[in-house]
Structures are given as structure tokens and as C-alpha cells.
Design an enzyme around this catalytic site. Structure first.
Site, PDB file in Angstrom:
ATOM      1  N   LYS A 174       0.879  -1.177   0.000  1.00 43.31           N
ATOM      2  CA  LYS A 174       0.000   0.000   0.000  1.00 43.31           C
ATOM      3  C   LYS A 174       0.909   1.217   0.000  1.00 43.31           C
ATOM      4  O   LYS A 174       1.315   1.704   1.047  1.00 43.31           O
ATOM      5  CB  LYS A 174      -0.895  -0.025   1.239  1.00 43.31           C
ATOM      6  CG  LYS A 174      -2.262   0.612   1.077  1.00 43.31           C
ATOM      7  CD  LYS A 174      -2.269   2.102   0.843  1.00 43.31           C
ATOM      8  CE  LYS A 174      -1.881   2.946   2.039  1.00 43.31           C
ATOM      9  NZ  LYS A 174      -1.554   4.342   1.602  1.00 43.31           N
ATOM     10  N   GLU A 249       8.400   0.577  11.731  1.00 42.77           N
ATOM     11  CA  GLU A 249       9.530   1.513  11.569  1.00 42.77           C
ATOM     12  C   GLU A 249       8.914   2.907  11.610  1.00 42.77           C
ATOM     13  O   GLU A 249       8.292   3.343  10.643  1.00 42.77           O
ATOM     14  CB  GLU A 249      10.247   1.290  10.234  1.00 42.77           C
ATOM     15  CG  GLU A 249      10.887  -0.073  10.062  1.00 42.77           C
ATOM     16  CD  GLU A 249      12.211  -0.236  10.795  1.00 42.77           C
ATOM     17  OE1 GLU A 249      12.664   0.716  11.468  1.00 42.77           O
ATOM     18  OE2 GLU A 249      12.787  -1.324  10.703  1.00 42.77           O
ATOM     19  N   CYS A 283      13.455   9.912   8.228  1.00 39.89           N
ATOM     20  CA  CYS A 283      13.188   9.488   9.611  1.00 39.89           C
ATOM     21  C   CYS A 283      14.412   9.661  10.491  1.00 39.89           C
ATOM     22  O   CYS A 283      14.298   9.953  11.670  1.00 39.89           O
ATOM     23  CB  CYS A 283      12.707   8.050   9.628  1.00 39.89           C
ATOM     24  SG  CYS A 283      13.840   6.937   8.791  1.00 39.89           S
ATOM     25  N   GLU A 385       9.046  15.382  16.266  1.00 46.35           N
ATOM     26  CA  GLU A 385       9.612  15.203  14.933  1.00 46.35           C
ATOM     27  C   GLU A 385       9.138  16.337  14.019  1.00 46.35           C
ATOM     28  O   GLU A 385       7.947  16.437  13.732  1.00 46.35           O
ATOM     29  CB  GLU A 385       9.150  13.855  14.377  1.00 46.35           C
ATOM     30  CG  GLU A 385       9.798  13.518  13.061  1.00 46.35           C
ATOM     31  CD  GLU A 385       9.321  12.190  12.487  1.00 46.35           C
ATOM     32  OE1 GLU A 385       8.107  11.928  12.498  1.00 46.35           O
ATOM     33  OE2 GLU A 385      10.173  11.425  12.005  1.00 46.35           O
TER      34      GLU A 385
HETATM   35  P1  NAD Z   1       2.033   8.310   7.717  1.00 48.96           P
HETATM   36  O1  NAD Z   1       2.069   7.530   8.969  1.00 48.96           O
HETATM   37  O2  NAD Z   1       1.061   9.393   7.581  1.00 48.96           O
HETATM   38  O3  NAD Z   1       1.768   7.341   6.476  1.00 48.96           O
HETATM   39  C1  NAD Z   1       2.600   6.222   6.192  1.00 48.96           C
HETATM   40  C2  NAD Z   1       1.779   5.169   5.451  1.00 48.96           C
HETATM   41  O4  NAD Z   1       0.793   4.667   6.346  1.00 48.96           O
HETATM   42  C3  NAD Z   1       1.009   5.733   4.248  1.00 48.96           C
HETATM   43  O5  NAD Z   1       0.986   4.746   3.214  1.00 48.96           O
HETATM   44  C4  NAD Z   1      -0.373   5.949   4.822  1.00 48.96           C
HETATM   45  O6  NAD Z   1      -1.384   5.918   3.834  1.00 48.96           O
HETATM   46  C5  NAD Z   1      -0.493   4.787   5.797  1.00 48.96           C
HETATM   47  N1  NAD Z   1      -1.423   4.994   6.914  1.00 48.96           N
HETATM   48  C6  NAD Z   1      -1.707   6.143   7.553  1.00 48.96           C
HETATM   49  N2  NAD Z   1      -2.620   5.919   8.524  1.00 48.96           N
HETATM   50  C7  NAD Z   1      -2.895   4.598   8.499  1.00 48.96           C
HETATM   51  C8  NAD Z   1      -3.764   3.747   9.254  1.00 48.96           C
HETATM   52  N3  NAD Z   1      -4.531   4.209  10.231  1.00 48.96           N
HETATM   53  N4  NAD Z   1      -3.791   2.432   8.945  1.00 48.96           N
HETATM   54  C9  NAD Z   1      -3.022   1.923   7.960  1.00 48.96           C
HETATM   55  N5  NAD Z   1      -2.193   2.684   7.204  1.00 48.96           N
HETATM   56  C10 NAD Z   1      -2.126   3.999   7.481  1.00 48.96           C
HETATM   57  O7  NAD Z   1       3.514   8.827   7.476  1.00 48.96           O
HETATM   58  P2  NAD Z   1       4.060   9.735   6.294  1.00 48.96           P
HETATM   59  O8  NAD Z   1       3.684  11.146   6.540  1.00 48.96           O
HETATM   60  O9  NAD Z   1       3.738   9.131   4.967  1.00 48.96           O
HETATM   61  O10 NAD Z   1       5.647   9.551   6.481  1.00 48.96           O
HETATM   62  C11 NAD Z   1       6.406  10.242   7.374  1.00 48.96           C
HETATM   63  C12 NAD Z   1       6.621   9.454   8.650  1.00 48.96           C
HETATM   64  O11 NAD Z   1       7.240   8.209   8.367  1.00 48.96           O
HETATM   65  C13 NAD Z   1       7.562  10.166   9.597  1.00 48.96           C
HETATM   66  O12 NAD Z   1       7.073  10.080  10.894  1.00 48.96           O
HETATM   67  C14 NAD Z   1       8.864   9.373   9.454  1.00 48.96           C
HETATM   68  O13 NAD Z   1       9.719   9.448  10.561  1.00 48.96           O
HETATM   69  C15 NAD Z   1       8.346   8.011   9.250  1.00 48.96           C
HETATM   70  N6  NAD Z   1       9.382   7.184   8.615  1.00 48.96           N
HETATM   71  C16 NAD Z   1      10.004   6.234   9.370  1.00 48.96           C
HETATM   72  C17 NAD Z   1      11.030   5.474   8.804  1.00 48.96           C
HETATM   73  C18 NAD Z   1      11.765   4.415   9.591  1.00 48.96           C
HETATM   74  O14 NAD Z   1      12.433   3.603   8.987  1.00 48.96           O
HETATM   75  N7  NAD Z   1      11.666   4.392  10.900  1.00 48.96           N
HETATM   76  C19 NAD Z   1      11.409   5.709   7.474  1.00 48.96           C
HETATM   77  C20 NAD Z   1      10.751   6.702   6.757  1.00 48.96           C
HETATM   78  C21 NAD Z   1       9.725   7.444   7.335  1.00 48.96           C
END
Ligand code: NAD
Length: 483
Positions: A174, A249, A283, A385
Site C-alpha cells: 500500500k 519503523e 526518519c 519530529e
Molecule cells: P504516515 O504515517 O502518515 O503514512 C505512512 C503510510 O501509512 C502511508 O501509506 C499511509 O497511507 C499509511 N497509513 C496512515 N494511517 C494509516 C492507518 N490508520 N492504517 C493503515 N495505514 C495507514 O507517514 P508519512 O507522513 O507518509 O511519512 C512520514 C513518517 O514516516 C515520519 O514520521 C517518518 O519518521 C516516518 N518514517 C520512518 C522510517 C523508519 O524507517 N523508521 C522511514 C521513513 C519514514
């Protein structure tokens, strides 16, 4: 405009049952550059059912046969790196050369895990009777749901898909709604490489609907999630309902510690890069910097000078810029909010804090890399963050103090330490509560070593030899021989 389909059961699906689409915006120009369907319940169900049907046959292939297909997909990803990179830059904003290198790196991940799949071993365990023996084997656990964010939309998906497939699991991905085009193009390479239908699927739509639907589907056995801590908590709740395996993650708030004995020039250069690369939308970006008091003034002066050198622009027009726009207005607003909060609490902005000036920045979500001093731990910029190009710098006096400050947030993803003193390095590295540490470097995510979060940055491992373990179940077989 790029019209991109989803992948369900080995076929491209350009129109979902509900007929809705997501429009994809180029953050450098605010123009629509593509669209993807919004999956309805029907496509969500079909994708998981297809992955379930494909599982048994895929799991029973030898890892050598799976590796052969993974190598084929890797070659296609590499061949198409320029094309996929262009799409990635158009939807995410990062400079083109970084986008192309992200795609090429993703091909390398496929090859790494293709080999890893051949090295999934079991154990023979001696028991207390000579006629008894225990054997532990590892088996693929079934359908994996891979949910990923927009900041490295191809790379982060590749980490999950590669390990999943090499382990013998099938996958429903997804991709994020902000940047769905390049990850779907990446997944197309698996179809074209001849993967059996149903082994690799990709559906798009809101996380709270499509993501949730996938996780709750009774045939999904494991969720591998990368994204924000807030969404990760919800994902964990959904997984609890079916006692599903989950890897999280999540977000970070990463400190850089610079001791007085460090190579100052190196610390400044790499500190600037890790604070602002991809507009701080990483991240493991550096969010706050602690500098030993005796070198604080010199560090700040050099850090600001280095930051001023960064060139900002549209990475499709000029592939050599250092920084592109932020991904969205919402992301940019969050940075503004964190800077405003810091200023209100007494901080000072030494560079940046606003949109760059000039006609080329009138459209798009551009922002200057921002250096903030006179900060404290009450400020959002030092504890939450920001996920944007803003960093706070403050002096420290001794090692116990800086370790306790570094550990003082709910996150535990990564930290960076610059020192030439081995004993100090050891004390700090052991004391830090996080999954990844860069000691005299700022590149902690490497394919070949485990990548993991502590505390609210998540748990479970992507990458490294451990990366594949996440997709395997252990089975114990106790054997009784003739007495
Ligand atoms: P997000 O959590 O908004 O979305 C990430 C993914 O999750 C998207 O595909 C989104 O559609 C999906 N999603 C959102 N809510 C959901 C739910 N309730 N159920 C299932 N899926 C859901 O994050 P973002 O804004 O896309 O990305 C930024 C975040 O990702 C930052 O917090 C960053 O630190 C984190 N990140 C972490 C890592 C790591 O390896 N630890 C790497 C990259 C980004």
C-alpha cells in the site's frame, strides 16, 4: 500526466469499482502530474485473496528459484531507474540524481535479499535423551501487507518487498497517497520479470481506509509498516485484533553530539547534510545538535556558513540542486509551526525560517534550510519530529548531561556522535537509547546491517541478516528415534 494502475493478481487495474482517483501533485510546481485509482473494498479483498492463493506455490519454490526471479526484477528496476527516478522527483520533489540513486539502491536490496533467502537456516538441538532430537525450521508466514511512506517511496517499499519475497511470502503493498506513482512503477518490474500472478500486488488509497482494510483482512498474516508513530499505534491496534505479526519503523527525533575533540570540519559538513537532505524529510534526519561548549561558537558559525551554500530548486529542471521543495503544504506548515513555537519560547533563527526569494520559488512548497539557536527542551523543535529542514543547536558541558538530553524524547531511532576519543565514544554509544548510531558518520541505514527503532520509534527489523527473519515463523519438530 501519468495514469498509473494498481496491481492485483498479476494484472494492472486502472479503474476501481468505486471509480475514484487520487491526483498526484508535483510539489515544485503544484501541478497535477498523475493519478492512481482509489481501491475499493473489492480490490482490497481481491489483492489479499490473490496473494493468499499464490502463497503455497511461492513458498514451496526453492530459494534459488525465487532468487532467480528477484535478480530479474532487479535488472529491470536498474534499467528503468532513470524513468522511475523522473516520476519520483515529479511527485516527491527530491533532486533527480537522488531519486535515480534511490531506485538503483532498491535494485541492490533485491539482490541482497535474493542471496539472504538462500541462507535461512534451521537448528538441530540436542535433548536430554540420546534417542530424542529437536529440529527448529523456519517457514514463510503467509501474506504480508507492506505499508510505506512518501519520503523514500521506492526504497522503503523495496526493503520490505525484497525480504518478503525472498523469505517465500507473498505481498500486498500500500504505497502512500502523496507519491504512489513511482512505487507502483517499481512493482510493475516484478510483473514484467515473470513473477507468478498474485505474488506481488499493490493497491492505493487512504491509509485509514485501504491500509486498515488490508491489515484487518483475515487472510493477511503480517504487517510491515513504515510511517509516523501516530499511524503506527493504530496499525498495532488493528494487528492486535488478529494477533498478527507486525514490524513498525516509525518516527524519530535524532540528536547529533559533537565533542570538542571531533574533526570539526567533518562534523559540520555531515551535520548539514543529514539535517537537510531531502528537506529534512528523513526518519533519521538530525533534528537537534549538542556541541561541547568549548567549540560551540566555532561550530555554529561554520554550520551556518555551510548551510548557506545549499542550492534549492526544482530537481527535474536542475538535477544538481541540493534541495527540492517539501512534499506538501501540510508538511511545510508543520515546519513553520515548530519554528514559530521555538521563537515564541526565546529561540533565535540564524539562517532560513522562510520561503526562499525569487520567481522560481513563487509556486511550490519551497522553504529555506533553517538553523535555530538559544533553544531548550520545551520547544517542539527539540522534542517532536519536525520532519522538515529545521535544526536546533545548543551547547553541552559533560557526557552524562548530553546522554540524558539525547535520550530525553519518546523516540529512539538514530543518533550521531562525533569524537576522536574511543573511551568517550564507547560511553556515549552504550548510553544512547536508540536502534542506530553513526559514530563519526551520518549514514546509518545500510542494506547490510539491521535497521530498527527503540521506544516509540518502533520495533522489528528491516535490512541486514535480521531483515528476513521478520517474515518467517519458527517451527519446532521433536523427533523420537528407536531406543
Ligand atoms: P504516515 O504515517 O502518515 O503514512 C505512512 C503510510 O501509512 C502511508 O501509506 C499511509 O497511507 C499509511 N497509513 C496512515 N494511517 C494509516 C492507518 N490508520 N492504517 C493503515 N495505514 C495507514 O507517514 P508519512 O507522513 O507518509 O511519512 C512520514 C513518517 O514516516 C515520519 O514520521 C517518518 O519518521 C516516518 N518514517 C520512518 C522510517 C523508519 O524507517 N523508521 C522511514 C521513513 C519514514
Amino acid at each position: 500526466m501519468q495514469a498509473q494502475g494498481m496491481i492485483v493478481n498479476g494484472k494492472m487495474v486502472n479503474q476501481s469499482e468505486g471509480g475514484k482517483h487520487i491526483e498526484v501533485i508535483n510539489p515544485a510546481t503544484e501541478e497535477v502530474v498523475g493519478r492512481v485509482p482509489v481501491a475499493s473494498e473489492k480490490e482490497v479483498d481481491e489483492a489479499v485473496q490473490a496473494a493468499h492463493r499464490a502463497f503455497e506455490k511461492w513458498a514451496n519454490l526453492s530459494p534459488f528459484e525465487r532468487a532467480r526471479l528477484l535478480y530479474k526484477a532487479a535488472s529491470l528496476v536498474e534499467e528503468r531507474a532513470d524513468q522511475i527516478g523522473q516520476i519520483l522527483t515529479a511527485e516527491e520533489g527530491k533532486p533527480l540524481k537522488e531519486a535515480i540513486s534511490e531506485v538503483k539502491g532498491s535494485a541492490e536490496v533485491l539482490r541482497y535479499f535474493a542471496e539472504g533467502g538462500k541462507r535461512v537456516f534451521g537448528e538441530i538441538i540436542p535433548l536430554d535423551k540420546t534417542y530424542l532430537q529437536s529440529v527448529a525450521i523456519r517457514q514463510p508466514l503467509g501474506v504480508v501487507v507492506a505499508i510505506t511512506p512518501w519520503n523514500y517511496p521506492v526504497q522503503l517499499l523495496a526493503w520490505k518487498v525484497a525480504a518478503t519475497l525472498a523469505a517465500g511470502c507473498t505481498v500486498v503493498a500500500k504505497p502512500p497517497s502523496e507519491t504512489p506513482l513511482s512505487p507502483l512503477k517499481f512493482l510493475e518490474c516484478f510483473l514484467d520479470a515473470g513473477f507468478p500472478e498474485g505474488v506481488v500486488n499493490g493497491v492505493t488509497g487512504a491509509g485509514s481506509v485501504v491500509g486498515k482494510g488490508l491489515i484487518l483482512h483475515p487472510l493477511a498474516r503480517k504487517v510491515s509498516f513504515t510511517g509516523s508513530t501516530e499511524a503506527g499505534k493504530k496499525v498495532m491496534e488493528y494487528c492486535a485484533q488478529g494477533v498478527k505479526r507486525v514490524t513498525l519503523e516509525l518516527g524519530g527525533q535524532c540528536p547529533l553530539i559533537v565533542c570538542a575533540d571531533a574533526d570539526l570540519e567533518k562534523a559540520v559538513k555531515s551535520g548539514v547534510r543529514r539535517s537537510f537532505r531531502n528537506m529534512g524529510q528523513v526518519c533519521n534526519s538530525i533534528n537537534r545538535i549538542y556541541v561541547e561548549r568549548s567549540i560551540y561558537e566555532a561550530f555554529v558559525e561554520q554550520f551556518v556558513a555551510e548551510t548557506k551554500q545549499l542550492r534549492i530548486g526544482n530537481g527535474l529542471v536542475d538535477p544538481d540542486v541540493d534541495l527540492g521543495p517539501m512534499v506538501s503544504l501540510e508538511a511545510l506548515e508543520k515546519v513553520r509551526e515548530h519554528i514559530h513555537d521555538a521563537l515564541q519560547k526565546g529561540a533565535k533563527v540564524l539562517h532560513g525560517g522562510q520561503r526562499p526569494e525569487g520567481r522560481e520559488y513563487e509556486k511550490g512548497y519551497f522553504f529555506q534550510p533553517t538553523v535555530v539557536v538559544d533553544v531548550n527542551h520545551e520547544m517542539l523543535i527539540m522534542k517532536e519530529e519536525t520532519f522538515g529542514p529545521a535544526v536546533g543547536i545548543m551547547p553541552f558541558d559533560d557526557i552524562p548531561q548530553v546522554i540524558s538530553w539525547a535520550n530525553g524524547t519518546r523516540y529512539g531511532l538514530a543518533a550521531y556522535v562525533y569524537t576522536s576519543n574511543l573511551n568517550k565514544a564507547q560511553k556515549i554509544c552504550v548510553g544512547l537509547e536508540c536502534g542506530n548510531i553513526g559514530l563519526n558518520n551520518v549514514d546509518v541505514a545500510t542494506i547490510y546491517a539491521p535497521y530498527t527503532g527503540w521506544k516509540e520509534s518502533g520495533f522489528g527489523t528491516d535490512l541486514g541478516p535480521e531483515g528476513i527473519e521478520s517474515y518467517l515463523e519458527v517451527k519446532h519438530i521433536k523427533i523420537e528415534f528407536e531406543k
